[in-house]
Design an enzyme around this catalytic site. Structure first.
Site, PDB file in Angstrom:
ATOM      1  N   LEU A  76      40.616  45.134  39.292  1.00 56.71           N
ATOM      2  CA  LEU A  76      40.119  45.254  40.787  1.00 56.71           C
ATOM      3  C   LEU A  76      40.638  44.295  41.678  1.00 56.71           C
ATOM      4  O   LEU A  76      40.543  43.077  40.913  1.00 56.71           O
ATOM      5  CB  LEU A  76      38.723  45.436  40.650  1.00 56.71           C
ATOM      6  CG  LEU A  76      37.991  46.637  40.161  1.00 56.71           C
ATOM      7  CD1 LEU A  76      36.371  46.392  40.164  1.00 56.71           C
ATOM      8  CD2 LEU A  76      38.038  47.552  41.272  1.00 56.71           C
ATOM      9  N   ASP A  77      41.214  44.277  42.738  1.00 57.89           N
ATOM     10  CA  ASP A  77      41.493  43.224  43.624  1.00 57.89           C
ATOM     11  C   ASP A  77      40.247  42.355  43.783  1.00 57.89           C
ATOM     12  O   ASP A  77      39.281  42.600  43.824  1.00 57.89           O
ATOM     13  CB  ASP A  77      42.134  43.627  44.737  1.00 57.89           C
ATOM     14  CG  ASP A  77      43.333  44.738  44.589  1.00 57.89           C
ATOM     15  OD1 ASP A  77      44.069  44.459  43.578  1.00 57.89           O
ATOM     16  OD2 ASP A  77      43.564  45.473  45.512  1.00 57.89           O
ATOM     17  N   PRO A  78      40.682  40.913  44.157  1.00 59.95           N
ATOM     18  CA  PRO A  78      39.765  39.942  44.438  1.00 59.95           C
ATOM     19  C   PRO A  78      38.885  40.497  45.411  1.00 59.95           C
ATOM     20  O   PRO A  78      37.556  40.328  45.541  1.00 59.95           O
ATOM     21  CB  PRO A  78      40.590  39.025  44.928  1.00 59.95           C
ATOM     22  CG  PRO A  78      41.900  39.002  44.083  1.00 59.95           C
ATOM     23  CD  PRO A  78      42.105  40.746  44.098  1.00 59.95           C
ATOM     24  N   ALA A  91      37.789  43.657  45.883  1.00 63.01           N
ATOM     25  CA  ALA A  91      37.050  44.791  45.490  1.00 63.01           C
ATOM     26  C   ALA A  91      35.906  44.177  44.578  1.00 63.01           C
ATOM     27  O   ALA A  91      36.065  43.129  43.868  1.00 63.01           O
ATOM     28  CB  ALA A  91      37.822  45.584  44.576  1.00 63.01           C
TER      29      ALA A  91
END
Length: 314
Positions: free
Chosen positions: A46-48, A50
Site C-alpha cells: 500500500l502506498d504511504p 493509503a
C-alpha cells in the site's frame, strides 16, 4: 555455517490497519519489531498515502504470501477531477489544474460503465514494478519515462457512493478488483475519458482476500498491548498460517503418510484421486491431537498423488 536469524520463531498472520504516511515496508518493520519476530513479510504494498488492510505474515507463514498476493482486493477511494499529478495521486507534482466546474454526477456514472469487467491497464511509472532490475518509481524520480505494456485486470464492481460538485469535483467510490489493479491508474483513466483529468486523493483498502478491515489492528493498539501485556497477548492476535488460503481444499494425512510428505515425497491419497485434478493445490495437515497441524501445501500430480510444494519447518 548458516547464520542464525535474530528474533523469535513466531508463526501466523497479523491483519494490520496500515496508517497514513508510512510505507508498507515501514509498517512491516514496526510489526516485526513489536513481535520480536525473526522473519516477516507483507502481502501486497500500500502506498504511504493509503491506509487499511495489510496482512503481515510472520515466520513460516511467509511461505504462503503468494496466495494473498493473488487475491482480490476492495477499496474505498476518492477521485478529484479537474486536476492531474505526475504520480496519479496527491503526492505528485500537479501537472494540470484547469478545474471541471461543469462536470456532473451523470457524466461520471456514464464513463464508469466502461471500466467494469475485464480491462487493460498501463502500470504507472510511480510503482514498484521493475525495469532492468530498477523499480520504476526510482526511474520516475530521475525524470525517466519507460514504455510499459498494458496488463489485463478485472474490476468486479465499481460503485459511486457520493459526488461533490465544484471547481474541482470529487467522487467517492467503492472498488472490488483483481490483483495488480492500480486505483491511481483507474482515477487517471476515468479523468482522461472525461476530458478533465483526475487523480487519486484518498485510498483505503477495506479487504484483502478473505480479510476485512474490522478484523485489523493498528500499530498503536499493538504498541499498547505489548506494553501492558507482553508478547503472549500479541501472539493471540495472530491468525493461523493457512487463514489466507481457506479456499483451497484441505487434505489430512495419517502419521505415516505425513512422515514421507514432510521429507519431500509425493504421497498417494484416495480422497485426492476421487475429488481433485492434476495441478490442483491443496492444504496438507497431519491428523494429530488436539488439532491438525499444517504441514504445507501440495500439488496434485497426474497419477493422483500429492507432491510437496511448500513445507512448514517444524
Amino acid at each position: 555455517m548458516a547464520r542464525r536469524r535474530k528474533g523469535r520463531s513466531v508463526n501466523g498472520i497479523l491483519l494490520l490497519d496500515k496508517p497514513l504516511g508510512i510505507s508498507s515496508n515501514g509498517a512491516l518493520q514496526k510489526v516485526k519489531y513489536l513481535f520480536e519476530a525473526a522473519k516477516a513479510g507483507h502481502t501486497g504494498s500500500l502506498d504511504p498515502l493509503a491506509t487499511g488492510v495489510l496482512p503481515v505474515c510472520l515466520g513460516e507463514a511467509t511461505k504462503f504470501t503468494q496466495f494473498l498476493l493473488d487475491a482480490d482486493k476492495c477499496y474505498r477511494a476518492t477521485f478529484r477531477f479537474g486536476m492531474a499529478t505526475v504520480s496519479g495521486d496527491a503526492d505528485g507534482e500537479v501537472t494540470r489544474d484547469s478545474g471541471a466546474p461543469e462536470l456532473t454526477e451523470a457524466q461520471v456514472l456514464d464513463v464508469m460503465d466502461g471500466f467494469r469487467g475485464d480491462i487493460d491497464q498501463v502500470p504507472p511509472m510511480f510503482s514498484a514494478l521493475k525495469h532492468q532490475g530498477q523499480p520504476l518509481y526510482k526511474l520516475a524520480r530521475e525524470g525517466l519515462e519507460i514504455e510499459r505494456k498494458a496488463r489485463p485486470v478485472t474490476i468486479h464492481s465499481l460503485a459511486l457512493v457520493e459526488f461533490r460538485s465544484g471547481e474541482f469535483p470529487e467522487a467517492d467510490l467503492v472498488v472490488h478488483c483483481s490483483k495488480g489493479t492500480y486505483i491511481r491508474t483507474l482515477a487517471e483513466d476515468i479523468g482522461q475519458r472525461l476530458g478533465c483529468g483526475a487523480y487519486l486523493s484518498v485510498l483505503r483498502r477495506t479487504a484483502a482476500g478473505p480479510f476485512k478491515e474490522d478484523q485489523s489492528v493498528t500499530l498503536g493498539e499493538l504498541q499498547s498491548l505489548r506494553e501492558k501485556s507482553g508478547l503472549d497477548q500479541l501472539d493471540q492476535l495472530l491468525l493461523p498460517m493457512d487463514a489466507g488460503m481457506t479456499h483451497l481444499a484441505a487434505l489430512h494425512l495419517e502419521e505415516d503418510l505425513a512422515f514421507y510428505f514432510c521429507r519431500g515425497q509425493a504421497v498417494m491419497v484416495p480422497q485426492v484421486y476421487r475429488q481433485s485434478e492434476e495441478g490442483d493445490i491443496v492444504r496438507v495437515f497431519e491428523m494429530s491431537q488436539p488439532l491438525p497441524q499444517l504441514l504445507g501445501v501440495g500439488e496434485v500430480t497426474e497419477d493422483g498423488r500429492v507432491a510437496p510444494k511448500r513445507l512448514v519447518v517444524r
